[in-house]
Enzyme design. Structure first.
Site, PDB file in Angstrom:
ATOM      1  N   ASP A  13     -10.071   2.803   1.937  1.00 45.10           N
ATOM      2  CA  ASP A  13     -10.672   4.115   1.664  1.00 45.10           C
ATOM      3  C   ASP A  13     -10.973   4.907   2.936  1.00 45.10           C
ATOM      4  O   ASP A  13     -11.965   5.636   2.999  1.00 45.10           O
ATOM      5  CB  ASP A  13     -11.962   3.968   0.822  1.00 45.10           C
ATOM      6  CG  ASP A  13     -11.729   3.111  -0.397  1.00 45.10           C
ATOM      7  OD1 ASP A  13     -10.763   3.389  -1.113  1.00 45.10           O
ATOM      8  OD2 ASP A  13     -12.490   2.148  -0.623  1.00 45.10           O
ATOM      9  N   LYS A  16      -6.449   7.349   4.142  1.00 45.70           N
ATOM     10  CA  LYS A  16      -5.036   7.174   4.519  1.00 45.70           C
ATOM     11  C   LYS A  16      -4.129   8.111   3.735  1.00 45.70           C
ATOM     12  O   LYS A  16      -3.145   8.602   4.262  1.00 45.70           O
ATOM     13  CB  LYS A  16      -4.570   5.734   4.228  1.00 45.70           C
ATOM     14  CG  LYS A  16      -5.180   4.707   5.129  1.00 45.70           C
ATOM     15  CD  LYS A  16      -4.696   3.318   4.773  1.00 45.70           C
ATOM     16  CE  LYS A  16      -5.100   2.875   3.376  1.00 45.70           C
ATOM     17  NZ  LYS A  16      -6.530   2.698   3.158  1.00 45.70           N
ATOM     18  N   GLY A  40      -5.925   3.155  -4.395  1.00 44.59           N
ATOM     19  CA  GLY A  40      -6.062   4.427  -5.092  1.00 44.59           C
ATOM     20  C   GLY A  40      -6.030   5.509  -4.048  1.00 44.59           C
ATOM     21  O   GLY A  40      -6.748   5.426  -3.061  1.00 44.59           O
ATOM     22  N   HIS A  41      -5.149   6.456  -4.193  1.00 49.20           N
ATOM     23  CA  HIS A  41      -5.196   7.568  -3.248  1.00 49.20           C
ATOM     24  C   HIS A  41      -5.130   8.899  -3.970  1.00 49.20           C
ATOM     25  O   HIS A  41      -4.500   9.028  -5.004  1.00 49.20           O
ATOM     26  CB  HIS A  41      -4.149   7.452  -2.139  1.00 49.20           C
ATOM     27  CG  HIS A  41      -2.843   6.898  -2.570  1.00 49.20           C
ATOM     28  ND1 HIS A  41      -2.384   5.682  -2.137  1.00 49.20           N
ATOM     29  CD2 HIS A  41      -1.909   7.387  -3.411  1.00 49.20           C
ATOM     30  CE1 HIS A  41      -1.221   5.458  -2.697  1.00 49.20           C
ATOM     31  NE2 HIS A  41      -0.910   6.462  -3.469  1.00 49.20           N
ATOM     32  N   GLN A 219      -5.266  -0.411   1.359  1.00 56.29           N
ATOM     33  CA  GLN A 219      -6.482  -1.138   1.779  1.00 56.29           C
ATOM     34  C   GLN A 219      -6.680  -0.995   3.297  1.00 56.29           C
ATOM     35  O   GLN A 219      -6.227  -0.025   3.864  1.00 56.29           O
ATOM     36  CB  GLN A 219      -6.422  -2.612   1.358  1.00 56.29           C
ATOM     37  CG  GLN A 219      -6.576  -2.834  -0.149  1.00 56.29           C
ATOM     38  CD  GLN A 219      -5.271  -2.827  -0.897  1.00 56.29           C
ATOM     39  OE1 GLN A 219      -4.275  -3.339  -0.422  1.00 56.29           O
ATOM     40  NE2 GLN A 219      -5.265  -2.244  -2.067  1.00 56.29           N
TER      41      GLN A 219
HETATM   42  P1  IMP Z   1      -8.436  -7.133  -5.213  1.00 55.86           P
HETATM   43  O1  IMP Z   1      -7.510  -6.535  -4.219  1.00 55.86           O
HETATM   44  O2  IMP Z   1      -8.483  -6.425  -6.535  1.00 55.86           O
HETATM   45  O3  IMP Z   1      -8.209  -8.627  -5.377  1.00 55.86           O
HETATM   46  O4  IMP Z   1      -9.932  -7.004  -4.647  1.00 55.86           O
HETATM   47  C1  IMP Z   1     -10.359  -7.726  -3.509  1.00 55.86           C
HETATM   48  C2  IMP Z   1     -11.321  -6.905  -2.677  1.00 55.86           C
HETATM   49  O5  IMP Z   1     -10.616  -5.839  -2.060  1.00 55.86           O
HETATM   50  C3  IMP Z   1     -12.464  -6.258  -3.459  1.00 55.86           C
HETATM   51  O6  IMP Z   1     -13.626  -6.254  -2.665  1.00 55.86           O
HETATM   52  C4  IMP Z   1     -11.975  -4.855  -3.696  1.00 55.86           C
HETATM   53  O7  IMP Z   1     -13.028  -3.941  -3.871  1.00 55.86           O
HETATM   54  C5  IMP Z   1     -11.240  -4.602  -2.388  1.00 55.86           C
HETATM   55  N1  IMP Z   1     -10.178  -3.600  -2.511  1.00 55.86           N
HETATM   56  C6  IMP Z   1      -8.960  -3.751  -3.076  1.00 55.86           C
HETATM   57  N2  IMP Z   1      -8.255  -2.619  -2.990  1.00 55.86           N
HETATM   58  C7  IMP Z   1      -9.019  -1.736  -2.351  1.00 55.86           C
HETATM   59  C8  IMP Z   1      -8.812  -0.381  -1.932  1.00 55.86           C
HETATM   60  O8  IMP Z   1      -7.755   0.231  -2.123  1.00 55.86           O
HETATM   61  N3  IMP Z   1      -9.866   0.204  -1.276  1.00 55.86           N
HETATM   62  C9  IMP Z   1     -11.006  -0.465  -1.031  1.00 55.86           C
HETATM   63  N4  IMP Z   1     -11.236  -1.710  -1.384  1.00 55.86           N
HETATM   64  C10 IMP Z   1     -10.253  -2.354  -2.043  1.00 55.86           C
END
Ligand code: IMP
Length: 424
Positions: A13, A16, A40-41, A219
């Site tokens: 977040d 990007k 998510g963008h 991420q």
């Molecule tokens: P997962 O990727 O759904 O397995 O989540 C693992 C961790 O990564 C969690 O703490 C999510 O909140 C975080 N996370 C996954 N994708 C994003 C993103 O695009 N932005 C911020 N945090 C993310």
């Protein structure tokens, strides 16, 4: 022609999407190389707002968009996003790697179950099945896009995998059971829908090396499965190197590596966050920065910029420049702080520790700056004259970032719109 890579240096977040959109305008091809619909963008073009989870941001600008082998694809979500774009009159030029892994229904069920088992120590995943899908990839139990579009192979894989997953459900005490025929019917339809877009993207990218290519990270480095705050991470390689393994473009071909640094820090989900501010400062950052997740809608945890984190991310990714985002969100604060080192057990540390126990003992060492407010006119002047036109308080803040990281700031974003960008 060149190959640029944009990646996040914090916990995701960082903004990007906007940076990718900015450089993507000049690109011929935009490639996503890791993660899935956990990302998510939001892209704002004029009054139009586009929100994606899986599609590379380049699609809205009509760029050839590639979903690389390192991405995990939920076909249902992908088809939904393609349909949404079509409804808005945009036909995506999309190519999906035949090596990308598919998120299956059992991955989503297991994601939820594993989180429940972890109880208080849950990761706070997005619940999209990301971790279980990457686990299966590494365990060689995955289904790839090439399998999805080939009904015979899909059926064969499902006969074996669904039996295995149902046994796991039973052992875990999960009541659901999956049926091979039902899953096959649904997923072979997805395969049929997507089949013309699936191909060998490695070959395609290697034939396109004379084009302008942008590699779009999802991420951030602190969520990297190796270098982040493990086990409070995602399951992919989010650092610069992930772009090579996730696309097949060799490291030596990447010309520019741009680390996106938000002017403060946020984190979604659980896990360590040394500079977190659970107070009025955090509230200011959350509200002014609209820090609510695009994927889950959760309020993000907010805190000061942490340069120990950023240096760690830039170092392991081989960053050649920095893009600063959301600098405007710091306006209105009388003092602004930046952590540049940690105190752990009375010792000054300037690298990010691996061990959660050590991370738990971190007391950030801050440098303080006077706050600032800037008008649009002042930003226009910076666009014309460069960094020297910045008011001294902002200048000091940015100079400190460059001095501490040893990396040049190439871009400053001071609002969501494309025009609110200074390129240096
Ligand atoms: P997962 O990727 O759904 O397995 O989540 C693992 C961790 O990564 C969690 O703490 C999510 O909140 C975080 N996370 C996954 N994708 C994003 C993103 O695009 N932005 C911020 N945090 C993310």
């Amino acid at each position: 022609m060149s190959i640029k890579l944009v990646f996040g240096t914090q916990w995701g977040d960082e903004g990007k999407g906007k940076v990718v959109d900015y450089y993507g305008e000049k690109a011929d091809i935009v490639v996503r190389y890791q993660g899935g619909n956990n990302a998510g963008h939001t892209i704002k073009i004029g009054d139009d707002v586009f929100k994606f989870h899986l599609l590379p941001s380049g699609v809205v600008r009509g760029k050839i968009s590639v979903i690389g082998n390192g991405v995990v694809v939920d076909p249902e979500v992908l088809i939904h996003e393609i349909e949404e774009l079509r409804k808005r009159g945009i036909e995506p030029k999309l190519i999906i790697s035949d090596r990308a892994h598919v998120i299956m229904p059992y991955h989503k069920i297991l994601d939820g179950a594993e989180e429940r088992f972890r109880g208080k120590k849950k990761v706070g995943t997005t619940g999209r099945g990301i971790g279980p899908c990457y686990s299966d990839k590494i365990a060689r139990l995955g289904i790839r896009m090439g399998d999805l579009i080939d009904p015979e192979t899909l059926r064969e894989r499902l006969e074996f995998l669904i039996q295995l997953k149902n046994r796991i459900f039973e052992a875990y005490g999960i009541p659901e059971r999956l049926d091979v025929d039902e899953v096959f019917e649904k997923y072979s339809e997805y395969g049929e829908y997507l089949k013309d877009m699936v191909r060998d993207t490695v070959e395609f990218l290697h034939m396109s090396m004379d084009k302008e290519i942008l590699l779009e990270g999802a991420q951030g480095a602190m969520l990297d499965v190796d270098f982040g705050t493990y086990p409070y991470t995602t399951s992919s390689s989010t650092i610069g190197g992930g772009a090579s393994t996730g696309s097949g473009i060799p490291p030596s071909k990447i010309d520019e590596v741009i680390g996106v640094v938000k002017a403060y820090t946020t984190r979604v989900g659980m896990g360590p966050f040394p500079t977190e501010q659970e107070n009025e400062i955090g509230k200011h950052l959350c509200e002014k920065g609209h820090e609510f997740g695009t994927t889950t809608g959760r309020a993000r945890r907010c805190g000061w910029l942490d340069l120990v984190v950023v240096k760690h991310a830039l170092r392991i990714s081989g960053a050649t420049s920095i893009a600063i985002t959301k600098i405007d969100v710091l306006e209105g604060l009388s003092r602004v702080k930046v952590a540049y080192a940690y105190d752990i057990d009375g010792k000054k540390v300037d690298n990010f520790p691996a061990n959660l126990r050590d991370i738990g003992k971190i007391s950030p060492i801050y440098k303080e700056f006077e706050g600032w407010n800037m008008t649009d006119r002042e930003w226009e002047k910076v666009k014309e004259e460069g960094m020297d036109a910045l008011p001294s308080n902002v200048r000091e803040y940015l100079d400190f970032i460059e001095k501490e990281t040893g990396i040049r700031i190439k871009m400053i974003s001071y609002g969501p719109a494309r025009e609110e960008t200074v390129e240096l």
